[in-house]
Design a protein around this motif. Structure first.
Motif, PDB file in Angstrom:
ATOM      1  N   PRO A  21       1.132  -1.348  -0.116  1.00 25.23           N
ATOM      2  CA  PRO A  21       0.300  -0.181  -0.301  1.00 25.23           C
ATOM      3  C   PRO A  21       1.025   1.369   0.424  1.00 25.23           C
ATOM      4  O   PRO A  21       1.856   1.586   0.554  1.00 25.23           O
ATOM      5  N   VAL A  22       0.382   2.111  -0.831  1.00 27.85           N
ATOM      6  CA  VAL A  22       0.527   3.715  -0.864  1.00 27.85           C
ATOM      7  C   VAL A  22       0.423   4.011   0.595  1.00 27.85           C
ATOM      8  O   VAL A  22      -0.674   4.121   0.465  1.00 27.85           O
ATOM      9  N   ALA A  23       1.010   6.232   1.615  1.00 30.35           N
ATOM     10  CA  ALA A  23       0.149   6.120   1.764  1.00 30.35           C
ATOM     11  C   ALA A  23      -0.628   7.017   1.288  1.00 30.35           C
ATOM     12  O   ALA A  23      -0.435   7.768   0.278  1.00 30.35           O
ATOM     13  N   GLN A  93      -9.662   7.488  -2.313  1.00 31.47           N
ATOM     14  CA  GLN A  93      -8.616   6.616  -3.376  1.00 31.47           C
ATOM     15  C   GLN A  93      -7.546   6.156  -2.807  1.00 31.47           C
ATOM     16  O   GLN A  93      -6.491   5.811  -1.734  1.00 31.47           O
ATOM     17  N   PHE A  94      -7.201   4.732  -2.630  1.00 32.85           N
ATOM     18  CA  PHE A  94      -6.652   4.032  -2.096  1.00 32.85           C
ATOM     19  C   PHE A  94      -5.687   3.659  -3.331  1.00 32.85           C
ATOM     20  O   PHE A  94      -5.989   3.159  -4.394  1.00 32.85           O
ATOM     21  N   SER A  95      -4.594   4.019  -3.046  1.00 30.23           N
ATOM     22  CA  SER A  95      -3.500   3.574  -3.969  1.00 30.23           C
ATOM     23  C   SER A  95      -2.057   2.078  -3.363  1.00 30.23           C
ATOM     24  O   SER A  95      -2.149   2.347  -2.351  1.00 30.23           O
ATOM     25  N   TRP A  96      -1.895   1.503  -3.694  1.00 30.29           N
ATOM     26  CA  TRP A  96      -0.972   0.408  -4.605  1.00 30.29           C
ATOM     27  C   TRP A  96       0.190   0.446  -5.411  1.00 30.29           C
ATOM     28  O   TRP A  96      -0.051   1.210  -6.286  1.00 30.29           O
ATOM     29  N   ALA A 108     -10.836   5.129  -6.412  1.00 31.11           N
ATOM     30  CA  ALA A 108     -11.259   5.222  -5.887  1.00 31.11           C
ATOM     31  C   ALA A 108     -12.817   3.959  -5.789  1.00 31.11           C
ATOM     32  O   ALA A 108     -13.574   4.077  -5.400  1.00 31.11           O
ATOM     33  N   SER A 109     -12.155   2.927  -4.525  1.00 30.20           N
ATOM     34  CA  SER A 109     -12.994   2.162  -4.011  1.00 30.20           C
ATOM     35  C   SER A 109     -12.430   1.223  -2.964  1.00 30.20           C
ATOM     36  O   SER A 109     -11.169   0.791  -2.835  1.00 30.20           O
ATOM     37  N   ALA A 110     -13.794   0.936  -2.406  1.00 28.11           N
ATOM     38  CA  ALA A 110     -12.867   0.466  -0.681  1.00 28.11           C
ATOM     39  C   ALA A 110     -13.264  -0.680  -1.187  1.00 28.11           C
ATOM     40  O   ALA A 110     -12.222  -1.854  -0.703  1.00 28.11           O
ATOM     41  N   TRP A 111     -13.478  -1.603  -1.979  1.00 29.85           N
ATOM     42  CA  TRP A 111     -13.623  -3.196  -2.732  1.00 29.85           C
ATOM     43  C   TRP A 111     -12.404  -3.041  -3.510  1.00 29.85           C
ATOM     44  O   TRP A 111     -12.044  -4.151  -3.155  1.00 29.85           O
ATOM     45  N   VAL A 114      -9.734  -3.798  -0.196  1.00 36.22           N
ATOM     46  CA  VAL A 114     -10.034  -5.489   0.613  1.00 36.22           C
ATOM     47  C   VAL A 114      -9.614  -6.015  -0.295  1.00 36.22           C
ATOM     48  O   VAL A 114      -8.640  -7.086  -0.123  1.00 36.22           O
ATOM     49  N   LEU A 115      -9.402  -5.706  -2.005  1.00 37.63           N
ATOM     50  CA  LEU A 115      -9.425  -7.067  -2.430  1.00 37.63           C
ATOM     51  C   LEU A 115      -7.690  -7.166  -2.609  1.00 37.63           C
ATOM     52  O   LEU A 115      -6.897  -8.056  -2.554  1.00 37.63           O
ATOM     53  N   SER A 116      -6.938  -5.328  -2.762  1.00 38.61           N
ATOM     54  CA  SER A 116      -5.533  -5.410  -2.052  1.00 38.61           C
ATOM     55  C   SER A 116      -5.401  -6.569  -0.930  1.00 38.61           C
ATOM     56  O   SER A 116      -3.620  -6.663  -1.017  1.00 38.61           O
ATOM     57  N   VAL A 117      -5.775  -6.140   0.357  1.00 37.69           N
ATOM     58  CA  VAL A 117      -5.517  -6.045   1.684  1.00 37.69           C
ATOM     59  C   VAL A 117      -5.469  -8.008   1.317  1.00 37.69           C
ATOM     60  O   VAL A 117      -4.365  -8.633   1.735  1.00 37.69           O
ATOM     61  N   VAL A 118      -6.147  -8.521   1.157  1.00 35.67           N
ATOM     62  CA  VAL A 118      -6.222 -10.151   0.801  1.00 35.67           C
ATOM     63  C   VAL A 118      -5.654 -10.542  -0.358  1.00 35.67           C
ATOM     64  O   VAL A 118      -5.054 -12.343   0.578  1.00 35.67           O
ATOM     65  N   HIS A 119      -5.024  -9.953  -1.181  1.00 37.77           N
ATOM     66  CA  HIS A 119      -3.621 -10.676  -2.422  1.00 37.77           C
ATOM     67  C   HIS A 119      -2.916 -10.502  -1.733  1.00 37.77           C
ATOM     68  O   HIS A 119      -2.228 -11.399  -1.748  1.00 37.77           O
ATOM     69  N   MET A 120      -2.292  -9.361  -1.037  1.00 34.98           N
ATOM     70  CA  MET A 120      -1.252  -9.111   0.015  1.00 34.98           C
ATOM     71  C   MET A 120      -1.553 -10.278   1.321  1.00 34.98           C
ATOM     72  O   MET A 120       0.102 -11.100   1.261  1.00 34.98           O
ATOM     73  N   MET A 121      -2.014 -10.818   1.357  1.00 30.66           N
ATOM     74  CA  MET A 121      -2.018 -11.638   2.664  1.00 30.66           C
ATOM     75  C   MET A 121      -1.880 -12.973   2.678  1.00 30.66           C
ATOM     76  O   MET A 121      -1.465 -14.190   2.510  1.00 30.66           O
TER      77      MET A 121
END
Length: 203
Positions: A21-23, A93-96, A108-111, A114-121
């Motif tokens: 994730p980017v700040a 706006q979420f950035s990775w 700009a999507s909370a989903w 979520v997808l990025s977090v689960v992918h990182m896990m």
């Protein structure tokens, strides 16, 4: 007679691209829409994940475990933004970015978050499997023999990775509108996630 040289085979697990994730400013867009406590918690947890993820490629098992815990703590909070009644799904706006080539994807999507977090896990579980398969002796850099317990742990890690990816495909991607998915990098597309999930099981 001549002694036969023993060949030490190193086994490794294929790890696709690790994204970090980017700040991101989550406070400003959510101010006044949800409680200050929730905004602060979201910001604090995400900042923690960003900090822990920065050097993960050089991390050891404890660093990976710490980041996994941080993601597990952050995930339910960000999931709260996806609730339809909250109408907050597109508020931040979420950035990775990918670690290896620094490609950034901001949506700009909370989903997407979520997808990025689960992918990182999932990627961390594969990374963890590698650390268990190729243990290093801290003092001289030589490789140690992988114990049977470690091999079982590796299988657990691979199953966890596959489970995360399976969850991504069947419980997260299906909630994301097609126009948002168009902006996804290739490694977050359904076919790629399914392929990595199958590969994790095959390994």
């Amino acid at each position: 007679g001549r002694k036969r040289r023993s060949v030490v085979q190193e086994v490794a697990v294929f790890i696709p691209t690790i994204r970090v994730p980017v700040a991101t400013d989550v406070v400003q867009p959510l101010r006044g829409l949800v409680s200050k406590e929730l905004v602060d918690r979201l910001a604090t947890l995400r900042t923690n994940v960003v900090a822990l993820a920065e050097d993960i490629y050089h991390g050891d098992m404890s660093a990976v475990s710490e980041l996994q815990r941080a993601l597990e703590e952050y995930l339910p909070v960000v999931l709260g933004l996806t609730a339809k009644e909250s109408r907050l799904e597109a508020s931040v706006q979420f950035s990775w970015r990918t670690i290896d080539d620094d490609q950034e994807c901001c949506l700009a999507s909370a989903w997407y978050e979520v997808l990025s977090v689960v992918h990182m896990m999932a990627m961390l579980a594969l990374f963890e499997a590698n650390l268990k398969l190729i243990p290093r002796d801290g003092q001289n850099g030589t490789e140690k023999k992988v114990s049977e317990d470690s091999k079982k742990d590796v299988v657990d890690s691979l199953l966890r990775a596959s489970g995360c990816l399976d969850y991504s495909v069947h419980h997260v991607l299906v909630k994301i509108p097609a126009q948002i998915k168009k902006g996804f990098p290739s490694y977050l597309q359904e076919g790629m996630l399914e392929a990595i999930s199958i590969q994790s099981l095959a390994q």
